[in-house]
Design a protein around this motif. Structure first.
Motif, PDB file in Angstrom:
ATOM      1  N   GLN A  32      86.791  26.966 -86.324  1.00  0.00           N
ATOM      2  CA  GLN A  32      88.209  27.340 -86.396  1.00  0.00           C
ATOM      3  C   GLN A  32      88.666  27.594 -87.838  1.00  0.00           C
ATOM      4  O   GLN A  32      88.110  27.009 -88.765  1.00  0.00           O
ATOM      5  CB  GLN A  32      89.040  26.232 -85.744  1.00  0.00           C
ATOM      6  CG  GLN A  32      88.763  26.114 -84.263  1.00  0.00           C
ATOM      7  CD  GLN A  32      89.154  24.764 -83.698  1.00  0.00           C
ATOM      8  OE1 GLN A  32      89.233  23.777 -84.417  1.00  0.00           O
ATOM      9  NE2 GLN A  32      89.374  24.702 -82.396  1.00  0.00           N
ATOM     10  N   ASN A  55      89.055  39.901 -79.572  1.00  0.00           N
ATOM     11  CA  ASN A  55      89.097  39.804 -81.036  1.00  0.00           C
ATOM     12  C   ASN A  55      87.941  40.598 -81.638  1.00  0.00           C
ATOM     13  O   ASN A  55      88.101  41.382 -82.575  1.00  0.00           O
ATOM     14  CB  ASN A  55      88.981  38.342 -81.489  1.00  0.00           C
ATOM     15  CG  ASN A  55      90.151  37.478 -81.065  1.00  0.00           C
ATOM     16  OD1 ASN A  55      91.140  37.955 -80.526  1.00  0.00           O
ATOM     17  ND2 ASN A  55      90.029  36.182 -81.307  1.00  0.00           N
ATOM     18  N   ASP A  56      86.744  40.344 -81.094  1.00  0.00           N
ATOM     19  CA  ASP A  56      85.510  40.972 -81.572  1.00  0.00           C
ATOM     20  C   ASP A  56      85.546  42.481 -81.386  1.00  0.00           C
ATOM     21  O   ASP A  56      85.291  43.260 -82.323  1.00  0.00           O
ATOM     22  CB  ASP A  56      84.336  40.351 -80.800  1.00  0.00           C
ATOM     23  CG  ASP A  56      82.980  40.951 -81.148  1.00  0.00           C
ATOM     24  OD1 ASP A  56      82.843  42.191 -81.134  1.00  0.00           O
ATOM     25  OD2 ASP A  56      82.032  40.177 -81.392  1.00  0.00           O
ATOM     26  N   GLN A 103      88.498  35.777 -77.108  1.00  0.00           N
ATOM     27  CA  GLN A 103      87.540  35.958 -78.197  1.00  0.00           C
ATOM     28  C   GLN A 103      86.825  37.305 -78.131  1.00  0.00           C
ATOM     29  O   GLN A 103      86.608  37.964 -79.155  1.00  0.00           O
ATOM     30  CB  GLN A 103      86.519  34.813 -78.191  1.00  0.00           C
ATOM     31  CG  GLN A 103      87.131  33.424 -78.205  1.00  0.00           C
ATOM     32  CD  GLN A 103      88.112  33.207 -79.339  1.00  0.00           C
ATOM     33  OE1 GLN A 103      87.876  33.627 -80.466  1.00  0.00           O
ATOM     34  NE2 GLN A 103      89.234  32.559 -79.035  1.00  0.00           N
ATOM     35  N   GLU A 159      93.464  30.364 -76.658  1.00  0.00           N
ATOM     36  CA  GLU A 159      93.142  31.357 -75.626  1.00  0.00           C
ATOM     37  C   GLU A 159      93.747  31.023 -74.255  1.00  0.00           C
ATOM     38  O   GLU A 159      94.341  31.904 -73.624  1.00  0.00           O
ATOM     39  CB  GLU A 159      91.620  31.495 -75.530  1.00  0.00           C
ATOM     40  CG  GLU A 159      91.140  32.620 -74.649  1.00  0.00           C
ATOM     41  CD  GLU A 159      89.633  32.820 -74.760  1.00  0.00           C
ATOM     42  OE1 GLU A 159      88.953  32.700 -73.723  1.00  0.00           O
ATOM     43  OE2 GLU A 159      89.147  33.100 -75.870  1.00  0.00           O
ATOM     44  N   ALA A 209      81.628  33.780 -78.448  1.00  0.00           N
ATOM     45  CA  ALA A 209      82.325  34.969 -78.958  1.00  0.00           C
ATOM     46  C   ALA A 209      82.551  36.023 -77.875  1.00  0.00           C
ATOM     47  O   ALA A 209      83.648  36.532 -77.707  1.00  0.00           O
ATOM     48  CB  ALA A 209      81.560  35.559 -80.132  1.00  0.00           C
ATOM     49  N   VAL A 234      88.934  31.011 -86.982  1.00  0.00           N
ATOM     50  CA  VAL A 234      88.244  32.138 -86.357  1.00  0.00           C
ATOM     51  C   VAL A 234      86.756  31.999 -86.644  1.00  0.00           C
ATOM     52  O   VAL A 234      86.350  31.337 -87.604  1.00  0.00           O
ATOM     53  CB  VAL A 234      88.758  33.509 -86.855  1.00  0.00           C
ATOM     54  CG1 VAL A 234      90.199  33.737 -86.470  1.00  0.00           C
ATOM     55  CG2 VAL A 234      88.568  33.661 -88.361  1.00  0.00           C
ATOM     56  N   TYR A 235      85.928  32.636 -85.813  1.00  0.00           N
ATOM     57  CA  TYR A 235      84.493  32.545 -86.012  1.00  0.00           C
ATOM     58  C   TYR A 235      84.096  33.102 -87.375  1.00  0.00           C
ATOM     59  O   TYR A 235      84.683  34.065 -87.870  1.00  0.00           O
ATOM     60  CB  TYR A 235      83.754  33.288 -84.903  1.00  0.00           C
ATOM     61  CG  TYR A 235      83.960  32.666 -83.546  1.00  0.00           C
ATOM     62  CD1 TYR A 235      83.808  31.292 -83.360  1.00  0.00           C
ATOM     63  CD2 TYR A 235      84.322  33.437 -82.447  1.00  0.00           C
ATOM     64  CE1 TYR A 235      84.006  30.706 -82.126  1.00  0.00           C
ATOM     65  CE2 TYR A 235      84.523  32.858 -81.202  1.00  0.00           C
ATOM     66  CZ  TYR A 235      84.363  31.493 -81.044  1.00  0.00           C
ATOM     67  OH  TYR A 235      84.570  30.915 -79.827  1.00  0.00           O
ATOM     68  N   VAL A 294      77.738  30.462 -80.765  1.00  0.00           N
ATOM     69  CA  VAL A 294      78.751  31.505 -80.931  1.00  0.00           C
ATOM     70  C   VAL A 294      78.225  32.838 -80.428  1.00  0.00           C
ATOM     71  O   VAL A 294      78.857  33.518 -79.627  1.00  0.00           O
ATOM     72  CB  VAL A 294      79.199  31.610 -82.403  1.00  0.00           C
ATOM     73  CG1 VAL A 294      80.100  32.824 -82.600  1.00  0.00           C
ATOM     74  CG2 VAL A 294      79.933  30.343 -82.818  1.00  0.00           C
ATOM     75  N   GLU A 297      93.180  31.495 -81.525  1.00  0.00           N
ATOM     76  CA  GLU A 297      92.280  30.619 -82.289  1.00  0.00           C
ATOM     77  C   GLU A 297      90.909  30.567 -81.617  1.00  0.00           C
ATOM     78  O   GLU A 297      90.794  30.593 -80.391  1.00  0.00           O
ATOM     79  CB  GLU A 297      92.896  29.223 -82.351  1.00  0.00           C
ATOM     80  CG  GLU A 297      92.118  28.236 -83.194  1.00  0.00           C
ATOM     81  CD  GLU A 297      92.795  26.874 -83.223  1.00  0.00           C
ATOM     82  OE1 GLU A 297      92.520  26.091 -84.145  1.00  0.00           O
ATOM     83  OE2 GLU A 297      93.602  26.592 -82.318  1.00  0.00           O
ATOM     84  N   SER A 298      89.862  30.474 -82.420  1.00  0.00           N
ATOM     85  CA  SER A 298      88.505  30.393 -81.881  1.00  0.00           C
ATOM     86  C   SER A 298      88.233  28.997 -81.321  1.00  0.00           C
ATOM     87  O   SER A 298      88.922  28.029 -81.656  1.00  0.00           O
ATOM     88  CB  SER A 298      87.488  30.721 -82.974  1.00  0.00           C
ATOM     89  OG  SER A 298      87.646  29.831 -84.068  1.00  0.00           O
ATOM     90  N   TRP A 299      87.199  28.906 -80.473  1.00  0.00           N
ATOM     91  CA  TRP A 299      86.858  27.621 -79.852  1.00  0.00           C
ATOM     92  C   TRP A 299      86.196  26.674 -80.853  1.00  0.00           C
ATOM     93  O   TRP A 299      86.447  25.475 -80.858  1.00  0.00           O
ATOM     94  CB  TRP A 299      85.908  27.861 -78.674  1.00  0.00           C
ATOM     95  CG  TRP A 299      86.541  28.591 -77.547  1.00  0.00           C
ATOM     96  CD1 TRP A 299      86.363  29.897 -77.191  1.00  0.00           C
ATOM     97  CD2 TRP A 299      87.477  28.065 -76.594  1.00  0.00           C
ATOM     98  NE1 TRP A 299      87.118  30.224 -76.093  1.00  0.00           N
ATOM     99  CE2 TRP A 299      87.809  29.113 -75.698  1.00  0.00           C
ATOM    100  CE3 TRP A 299      88.068  26.815 -76.414  1.00  0.00           C
ATOM    101  CZ2 TRP A 299      88.709  28.945 -74.655  1.00  0.00           C
ATOM    102  CZ3 TRP A 299      88.954  26.646 -75.358  1.00  0.00           C
ATOM    103  CH2 TRP A 299      89.263  27.698 -74.491  1.00  0.00           C
TER     104      TRP A 299
END
Length: 342
Positions: A111, A91-92, A88, A130, A321, A113-114, A316, A106-108
């Protein structure tokens, strides 16, 4: 005799005039030639200069750099264009550096994504979760750079490296390490340095405006459906320390934190302020666990609880994140919490 001489004078004058005119014409031609030669020389010089600049740009594009990271060294040619990020924070950070990834995990929560990244990641393919990215899907994207993290991807590093040059962070939650490594690997060190400088300016501004209210002793707590945690020097803990907050005794260990096994450990949460976030998708179970613990007399006896200094924060921004933009989101929340102007 006189008539003859007069004709000679006229002829002589005519010859002299012709000679003078010829000389002028010759001089003008020389000037034109010199001007043309000068212009030609300048054009040639400019062309050579442009060619040199082009060669330099081409050389930079073809340059191979050696990037040191948690799993060794990786050679990267030029500036990568198709980047796959496998955690994550990456990604950021890649988005913060102005690049749209070719693939992300994929985000935690929130979903796929954040929410704060959805506009920037619109249309970007998912490559699994992840802890277990899909190698086949990554390979299909034909990346020229993969950004991974050791705690998640150490065991598949060799396989990732066969797909594309791969760099790996030592820690999962240190956003500055992620930013620095991504900047080097993406050939964007200047951009990464600028982001870091902007952050340091904001940190200095926050501390200056907080004044003598700092230091503040703070604990970060986290309630889940089946457990309760105290976060030490993980993502949010490192940021709080940089902003001038302190930790209770025993909370400054350089690790993410600890899981509490029973309510008898509640006094370990004691601090002037408690920042709490609840995590998970089973909201009913989370709420039940939270109420069970916070109804304990031990909880009600905590200094932060007694003084109304328990603050609910966004999970997040504070934990999930783990990037540059989310760090700024966390800082934005603290500006608001303490009524500071940004």
């Amino acid at each position: 005799m006189f008539g003859f001489n007069k004709k000679l004078y006229i002829y002589a004058a005519l010859i002299l005039m012709i000679s003078l005119l010829a000389g002028c014409a010759s001089g003008g031609s020389a000037d034109t030639t010199n001007t043309a030669n000068t212009a030609s020389s300048a054009t040639s010089s400019k062309s050579t200069e442009g060619s040199t600049e082009g060669d330099t740009t081409a050389k930079a594009a073809d340059e191979t750099r050696v990037i040191k990271h948690a799993m060794g060294e990786t050679k990267i040619k030029g500036t990568p264009q198709r980047i796959v990020t496998l955690f994550q924070g990456a990604n950021d950070v890649v988005v913060a550096l102005g690049v749209k990834p070719a693939g992300v995990v994929e985000s935690w929560v929130q979903q796929p994504v954040y929410e704060y990244l959805r506009k920037d990641l619109d249309g970007v393919p998912q490559v699994g979760q992840e802890p277990q990215p899909n190698l086949e899907e990554i390979n299909k994207l034909k990346p020229d750079l993969i950004i991974a993290t050791k705690i998640r991807h150490e065991e598949i590093y060799d396989q990732l490296s066969q797909i594309a040059p791969t760099v790996v962070t030592e820690t999962l939650f240190d956003w500055k390490e992620t930013l620095k490594l991504a900047g080097e690997a993406m050939n964007k060190t200047e951009e990464a340095s600028k982001l870091l400088a902007d952050w340091e300016t904001r940190v200095a501004d926050f501390k200056q405006k907080m004044g003598n209210r700092l230091p503040i002793e703070a604990t970060i707590t986290n309630f889940r459906a089946d457990q309760v945690r105290i976060f030490y020097m993980g993502y949010a803990g490192k940021i709080l320390k940089e902003l001038g907050f302190t930790r209770p005794a025993g909370h400054d260990a350089d690790k993410w934190g600890v899981e509490l096994t029973s309510k008898e450990a509640i006094p370990d949460m004691n601090a002037d302020m408690i920042f709490n976030f609840n995590s998970g998708t089973d909201t009913a179970a989370i709420e039940k666990n939270y109420k069970d613990w916070t109804s304990s007399p031990l909880w009600k006896n905590l200094d932060a609880v007694k003084n109304n200094q328990l603050v609910q924060v966004d999970e997040v921004a504070w934990n999930m994140a783990g990037g540059y933009t989310s760090a700024n989101m966390m800082l934005d929340g603290l500006y608001k919490q303490f009524n500071l102007t940004k």
